[in-house]
Structures are given as structure tokens and as C-alpha cells.
Design a protein around this motif. Structure first.
Motif, short mmCIF file in Angstrom:
data_model
loop_
_atom_site.label_atom_id
_atom_site.label_comp_id
_atom_site.label_asym_id
_atom_site.label_seq_id
_atom_site.Cartn_x
_atom_site.Cartn_y
_atom_site.Cartn_z
N TRP A 79 0.81 -1.22 0.00
CA TRP A 79 0.00 0.00 0.00
C TRP A 79 0.84 1.28 0.00
O TRP A 79 0.31 2.37 0.08
CB TRP A 79 -0.98 0.01 1.17
CG TRP A 79 -0.41 -0.39 2.50
CD1 TRP A 79 -0.38 -1.64 3.04
CD2 TRP A 79 0.21 0.47 3.49
NE1 TRP A 79 0.20 -1.62 4.29
CE2 TRP A 79 0.56 -0.34 4.59
CE3 TRP A 79 0.46 1.84 3.55
CZ2 TRP A 79 1.19 0.17 5.73
CZ3 TRP A 79 1.08 2.35 4.68
CH2 TRP A 79 1.45 1.52 5.76
N ARG A 80 2.16 1.14 -0.09
CA ARG A 80 3.02 2.32 -0.16
C ARG A 80 3.36 2.64 -1.61
O ARG A 80 3.40 1.76 -2.47
CB ARG A 80 4.31 2.09 0.65
CG ARG A 80 4.17 2.19 2.16
CD ARG A 80 3.75 3.59 2.64
NE ARG A 80 4.35 4.65 1.84
CZ ARG A 80 5.61 5.09 1.98
NH1 ARG A 80 6.37 4.60 2.91
NH2 ARG A 80 6.07 6.05 1.20
N ASN A 81 3.63 3.93 -1.87
CA ASN A 81 4.02 4.41 -3.20
C ASN A 81 5.32 5.19 -3.10
O ASN A 81 5.66 5.71 -2.04
CB ASN A 81 2.93 5.35 -3.74
CG ASN A 81 1.55 4.74 -3.64
OD1 ASN A 81 1.21 3.85 -4.42
ND2 ASN A 81 0.76 5.18 -2.67
N GLY A 453 -5.16 6.61 6.07
CA GLY A 453 -6.07 6.58 4.93
C GLY A 453 -7.02 7.77 4.87
O GLY A 453 -7.86 7.83 3.99
N TYR A 469 -4.75 0.93 6.70
CA TYR A 469 -3.71 -0.11 6.56
C TYR A 469 -3.18 -0.50 7.94
O TYR A 469 -3.12 0.33 8.83
CB TYR A 469 -2.56 0.40 5.68
CG TYR A 469 -3.03 0.99 4.37
CD1 TYR A 469 -3.59 0.17 3.38
CD2 TYR A 469 -2.95 2.36 4.13
CE1 TYR A 469 -4.04 0.71 2.19
CE2 TYR A 469 -3.40 2.90 2.94
CZ TYR A 469 -3.95 2.09 1.97
OH TYR A 469 -4.41 2.62 0.79
#
Ligand SMILES: *[C@@H]1O[C@H](CO)[C@@H](O)[C@H](O)[C@H]1NC(C)=O
Ligand SMILES: *[C@@H]1O[C@H](CO)[C@@H](O)[C@H](O)[C@H]1NC(C)=O
Ligand SMILES: *[C@@H]1O[C@H](CO)[C@@H](O)[C@H](O)[C@H]1NC(C)=O
Ligand SMILES: *[C@@H]1O[C@H](CO)[C@@H](O)[C@H](O)[C@H]1NC(C)=O
Ligand SMILES: *[C@@H]1O[C@H](CO)[C@@H](O)[C@H](O)[C@H]1NC(C)=O
Ligand SMILES: *[C@@H]1O[C@H](CO)[C@@H](O)[C@H](O)[C@H]1NC(C)=O
Ligand SMILES: *[C@@H]1O[C@H](CO)[C@@H](O)[C@H](O)[C@H]1NC(C)=O
Length: 592
Positions: A79-81, A453, A469
Motif C-alpha cells: 500500500w506504499r508508493n 487513509g 492499513y
């Protein structure tokens, strides 16, 4: 023809990259429900401590900034960018990478020095634990992620970037990793704006890392050494180069000053109180890494010059003397020749006296106190993150216990440490397991913009209702001094997470694996058996309800006046006949 050498070089590089510890098997944090599953008796390595080790390292992957796939094993946090890729652009440097320091998006170097020091110290001493749990590749990845960034933040001898990000726009931002406000400013110290503390703290971190990567024996007990597969002479030499350069700068640049004095714009984040302890521990770590008596002599001189002997302070990023006592003892044990060569009458006996006076004052309640529930609490230091000082003290005790001057002291330190670790892991009045994602009783609302989130800074607590998350392995600030814990995402005192809070947890878990300990306390707790306290928290994040603002007080005053007017009005109406008689001169019977 020219292609051949290039090809050979490429093949060699590929071989090296492959040789760098590769995770096998790969590790993914299990669901929190696994925290209730008892391990088979005598299981080795213990699966629960192995998961705790895996999760507390995984946390550092979740905090990554920059290009996430750049590390040895890529990005394991789905879920990380990628983010903040332009960091350093204002200085024509690449300062991308590293980690977000806590629940927000600044990168902070001074506390990172403590974090890397702690992570490296654990690596140096509990290697067999990392190996047995198959976590050495992740340990390597975590150490390199931190050190590689610190090297970028140290582009020349005197220049060290002490913070990236942190202007007003950054501080007003709450949201995910794709909309982090830019531009993000980089703040250096340098010869004209010295940061003696930041230089020295970072030097200490590099020096200890160099020792951990060097493959040298670190003999505090028979099983104390770094994982063999961590050994990499090239990397050890690179780390040492940065350590020596930073230390030399810290020692020789005058006037000496704290980085928060020199770069006052950023002092709000991690204001530093001095540099004597940092200089001491930097010189000492360099002595350990090089066997050089002159570094040892420096360390001893600083220890005397800054009167560290007898200091009774918490161990954290701003207060390094407790770790210096223990490291002096370790050096005296593992490298007795260094002090002898320096001509100092400081042997293991002397450092045992220093360290034991310090640790005994904790055990005997003369430094901090135990809450009713049993948590070591330092008034002041523990008020805005109570678990961190207790976990740090427990780590020092476990580490020092094998070197103690008597079996009784060894037992006392092990036992005190165990109590603190048990408290952390569920043996507390809330039956909370203060590691996110470890057990159904773990907090579920860490104050982390990455994991939350939401993007509404005016409703951090419940927008969204459920944290998006799971930030596995993160230790939150912790309960208040009454042992009560409210799992409120906006209460950063209790629920914020940070690189430095987590930095001793891998050491603790790896130690338990080496020790062959049985399951952690939380396995005995039934799922969702935790307590939700009544009332409201009262801390620096959420001021007490009685502490009303001026506006609220004015509102209350107006309300009271209106109520009095209404009541008097109602009474007058009810007694209107009497009032009329009184006004017309009638005296009630019995009045004068
Ligand atoms: C050792 O570290 C260097 C520097 O980071 C790296 O280039 C090399 O691949 C590593 N070697 C091994 C065998 O892991
Ligand atoms: C990463 O990007 C995905 C896809 O846009 C998004 O759903 C997710 O929330 C982002 N992660 C963070 C931490 O913001
Ligand atoms: C030195 O550091 C100060 C404080 O961060 C900064 O304002 C200044 O521009 C730096 N000097 C140079 C030459 O980079
Ligand atoms: C390590 O310490 C043990 C005792 O704990 C001792 O027997 C051994 O010689 C030491 N090894 C080294 C390399 O110093
Ligand atoms: C320091 O001494 C120890 C043992 O005495 C040795 O194993 C180690 O390689 C030495 N380190 C250096 C950098 O010479
Ligand atoms: C060891 O240290 C103690 C305490 O500082 C001191 O009294 C003693 O003389 C030292 N012994 C040696 C051999 O240096
Ligand atoms: C584990 O630690 C305990 C103290 O907490 C100690 O008594 C025991 O000897 C240790 N066991 C091993 C195998 O190191």
C-alpha cells in the motif's frame, strides 16, 4: 573489445548483488489473530518472537521515503508508493530515500543517529537470533536503507542535512504519500552553522554500523556477534569513512554548538540539549570499530570533561550517556587492550561500577518510578510517549546483564527487563499488546498519516472510522501515567509511532530467540480481551476537559448568566402575587 571489461564488471556486480543477503524464505507479517497461537514447547526459533522480530523490522519498510524498490529486496509494503523523489533538489542533491520519521512526513537526522545506533548495536550482539529467524536479509536491508540515506545526507566533510521537510505547509498536511506538499526544504549544518551533536551522533551510528558489517567478534557473551552473512568489508569501510569524517568535523569545528542552535527554524521537531554525550559515544564507537587507543582516549576525555559519570538520565536520542556506560563496559570486555594502550586505569571493574550504579538506581526506584501497573515512568520524558523510555532501559539491562559483577545483579537486570517487556506485550492493566498488528489486543489506530487513509486534518480520529492499513510492528507512544490507554488516532501522545521508538525492539526480539525464551506474554491473552477505559485522556495532544479555552470559558459564563436570569424570572413569575404585594408595601408575617 571494450565491451568485455564492462560485461565482466556487470557480471561481478550482479554476483555481488546476489551475494548481498537475499531473504529466504520471504517474510510477510501474519494476521494479528496469529498472536493467540501458542508455540509448540521448545520450538526453536520461537515462532512468536520470530514474528515480532519480522514485524518490527517490517515497520521500517512501511516508513520508507523515496523510490521504494531501490533496496536489495524491493518493496514489500503493497500500500506504499514512491514519494518525495525531489528531496534535495533545492541544493542540487539527491536526498530522496531514507525514512519518514514518525506519523508525519519529515526526515530527521539527529534522532535517526540514535535509531541507527540502536539497530546496529542489536545486529552486533544478537546475530544468531536474526539468522535463526531468517531475518538477516531484512536486517541488512533496513540498515542499508538508513545508512545509504545518511551517506547522501553527508555530501562533504562538514555538510550534514539534519532535516528535510517541515515547513508550515508540511506540518498542516494530513493524508497519504501521493500528495505530500512540495517543495520540501533541506536544512544542513555546516562549518558556519555547526551541529556538533548531529555530526557526532551520526558518526556514532556509522561507526557501530561499520563494526557490525566488519565481521569482527564482539565478545560480550559466548553467543554475542553479528550475523556472519552481514559481513561486507567494502560496506564496513565506507561506513567507517563517513564516521571518521563526521567525528573529525565535530571535534575540530569551533565554536561547537547544537544543531538546534545553529538551524533554529527546525528546533521545534527535535530540539537538542547538548553535545558532550554525543562526542563521547562517537569517539567510543570509533574506538570499538578501529581498535584505536586515541579514539578511546578522546572518549574518556569527553566523559570526564562533560561530567557524564553518575548521570542519571533516560536513554534516548538526546541523552546518550546511559548507552556510553554500557558501551564502555563492552569495550573493556571485548577490547581490553585499547584502554591499556591509552594508559587509562579504566578496566571492566571500573565500568561495571559506573553502569551498575546507573542500572541499580532504576531497579531500586531512585530513577523514574513504576506506575501502578508496573511501567518504568520518567516524569517529563515519559509524559509524551511512555513506552519508549521503559523499552530503552530494558534493552540496556538485557545487554549489560551478562557483564554484571555478580550473579545477583545479572538476575536483577534480566528480571527488571522482563517485567517491562511483559508490560509492553500485554501484562498491563489494559491487557493491551502495544505492538500494532501483533495480537487482536493491539492498538488499531496508530497516529500515522501513511497508514490512516484519511485526509481530513480536522477529524483525524474518525475520518475514516477504520485505519486503512495495518502498520505491523509499530510501537505507539503508549499509555498515560495512570496506565490507561485510549486508542485515538488523533492522540499523538499515545498513538503516534516513530523510528526511534521502534529501534530497540528488533534487539529485544532477537535476544529472546538467542535466549531460547518461551512465548511472549501476549499469547496467553484471549482475543479482544483488552479494556477500553472510561472518561477521556488528558495529555499534551488532548488537553483535559477542565482546561477550557478562553472562548469556551466565556461561553460557559454567558450560559450561567442566562440560566440565572431564567431561574430568577421563573421564580418571580411563580411568586408574582407575593411580589406584587411586596411592591405595594405589604410585609410578610415574621419579617422586620
Ligand atoms: C558489499 O557492499 C558493497 C557496497 O554496498 C556492495 O556493492 C556489494 O555488492 C556488497 N557485497 C556483497 C558480497 O554483498
Ligand atoms: C498508494 O497509492 C494507492 C493507489 O493510488 C492508494 O490507494 C494508496 O492509498 C496510496 N498509499 C498511501 C500510503 O497513500
Ligand atoms: C550552512 O547552513 C546554513 C543553515 O542551514 C544555511 O543557511 C547555509 O546556506 C549553509 N551554507 C552553505 C554554504 O551551504
Ligand atoms: C570471549 O569471551 C570468552 C569468555 O566469555 C573467552 O573465553 C574468549 O576467549 C573470548 N574470545 C575473544 C575472541 O576475546
Ligand atoms: C580489533 O581487534 C579484534 C580482536 O582483538 C580483531 O578481531 C579485529 O579485527 C580488530 N579490528 C580492527 C579494525 O583491526
Ligand atoms: C580497575 O578499575 C578500578 C575502578 O576504577 C580501579 O580501582 C582499579 O585500580 C583498576 N584496576 C586496574 C588493574 O587498572
Ligand atoms: C535466558 O535468560 C535467563 C534470564 O532471563 C537466563 O537465566 C538463562 O540462562 C538464559 N538462557 C540462555 C539459553 O541463554
Amino acid at each position: 573489445m571494450l565491451l568485455l571489461p564492462a560485461l565482466i564488471a556487470a557480471l561481478l556486480a550482479a554476483a555481488h548483488a546476489a551475494a548481498q543477503a537475499a531473504p529466504s524464505p520471504t517474510y510477510t507479517p501474519p494476521d494479528a489473530s496469529q498472536g493467540t497461537v501458542a508455540s509448540p514447547a521448545g520450538a526453536s526459533p520461537n515462532p512468536q518472537w520470530s514474528n515480532l522480530l519480522g514485524n518490527t523490522l517490517w515497520f521500517y519498510d512501511a516508513q520508507r521515503s523515496g523510490r521504494l524498490g531501490a533496496g536489495a529486496y524491493g518493496n514489500r509494503v503493497g500500500w506504499r508508493n514512491d514519494s518525495a523523489l525531489q528531496d534535495g533538489a533545492d541544493w542540487n542533491l539527491d536526498l530522496s530515500g531514507g525514512w519518514y520519521d514518525a506519523g508525519d512526513y519529515i526526515k530527521a537526522t539527529f534522532p535517526l543517529g540514535y535509531t541507527m545506533f540502536s539497530l546496529a548495536w542489536g545486529a552486533l550482539s544478537y546475530g544468531p537470533g536474526y539468522d535463526a529467524a531468517h531475518q538477516t536479509a531484512y536486517l541488512d536491508g533496513t540498515l542499508r536503507w538508513g545508512y545509504d540515506w545518511l551517506m547522501r545526507a553527508h555530501p562533504s566533510d562538514d555538510v550534514l542535512f539534519v532535516q528535510v521537510g517541515g515547513n508550515d505547509a508540511d506540518l498542516a498536511y494530513w493524508g497519504g504519500d501521493q500528495n505530500i506538499p512540495t517543495p520540501r526544504q533541506g536544512f544542513p549544518v555546516n562549518a558556519s552553522h555547526p551541529g556538533t551533536d548531529a555530526w557526532a551522533s551520526t558518526a556514532a551510528a556509522f561507526a557501530l554500523g561499520s563494526l557490525a558489517y566488519s565481521g569482527a567478534q564482539w565478545n560480550t557473551s559466548a553467543s554475542a556477534h553479528a550475523p556472519a552473512s552481514l559481513t561486507n568489508g567494502t560496506y564496513a569501510a565506507l561506513l567507517l569513512q563517513h564516521a571518521e569524517s563526521l567525528y573529525k568535523t565535530a571535534k575540530s569545528t569551533t565554536p561547537q554548538a547544537t544543531y538546534s542552535q545553529s538551524v533554529p527554524q527546525i528546533k521545534a521537531a527535535y530540539s537538542s540539549s547538548g553535545f558532550g554525550d554525543d562526542l563521547t559515544i562517537a569517539a567510543l564507537a570509533l574506538a570499538a570499530a578501529t581498535n584505536s587507543s586515541s579514539y578511546y582516549q578522546d572518549a574518556y576525555n569527553y566523559y570526564q570533561q562533560y561530567a557524564l559519570s553518575g548521570k542519571r538520565l533516560v536513554w534516548n536520542w538526546d541523552s546518550r550517556s546511559p548507552a556510553a556506560f554500557v558501551l564502555f563496559a563492552e569495550v573493556a570486555n571485548a577490547r581490553p587492550g585499547i584502554a591499556q594502550a591509552a594508559g587509562l586505569a579504566t578496566n571492566l571493574t571500573g565500568w561495571q561500577q559506573e553502569t551498575e550504579a546507573y542500572l541499580d538506581s532504576i531497579v531500586n526506584g531512585k530513577q523514574g518510578y513504576l506506575t501502578k501497573g508496573g511501567l518504568l515512568f520518567y516524569p517529563g520524558d515519559s509524559d509524551e510517549a511512555s513506552l519508549n523510555p521503559a523499552v530503552a532501559a530494558a534493552t540496556l539491562m538485557l545487554r549489560y546483564a551478562p557483564l554484571a559483577s555478580s550473579g545477583d545483579k545479572t538476575a536483577a537486570y534480566n528480571s527488571f527487563a522482563k517485567d517491562q517487556i511483559d508490560y509492553l506485550l500485554g501484562n498491563n492493566p489494559m491487557s493491551r499488546v502495544y505492538i500494532v498488528g501483533q495480537h487482536p489486543n493491539s492498538p488499531q489506530n496508530p497516529h500515522s498519516a501513511l497508514a490512516a487513509g484519511g485526509s481530513n486534518i480536522n477529524n483525524i480520529r474518525s475520518d475514516p472510522e477504520t485505519e486503512a492499513y495495518v502498520l505491523y510492528g509499530a510501537m505507539p507512544g503508549g499509555p498515560l501515567k495512570n496506565d490507561k490507554f485510549w486508542d485515538y488516532r488523533d492522540d499523538w501522545v499515545q498513538t503516534e509511532i516513530a523510528l526511534d521508538y521502534n529501534s530497540n525492539l528488533p534487539s529485544i526480539a532477537a535476544y529472546q530467540i538467542v535466549n531460547g525464551s518461551a512465548d511472549p506474554f501476549y499469547v496467553s491473552l484471549a482475543a479482544n480481551s483488552y479494556t477500553t477505559p472510561g472518561g477521556q485522556p488528558c495529555d499534551a495532544a488532548l488537553p483535559c476537559r477542565s482546561g477550557l479555552s478562553a472562548g469556551a470559558k466565556a461561553g460557559v459564563a454567558i450560559g450561567v448568566i442566562l440560566a440565572v436570569i431564567l431561574i430568577v424570572g421563573a421564580l418571580l413569575f411563580w411568586q408574582r402575587d407575593r411580589v406584587r404585594r411586596w411592591r405595594s408595601g405589604y410585609r410578610f408575617p415574621g419579617t422586620k
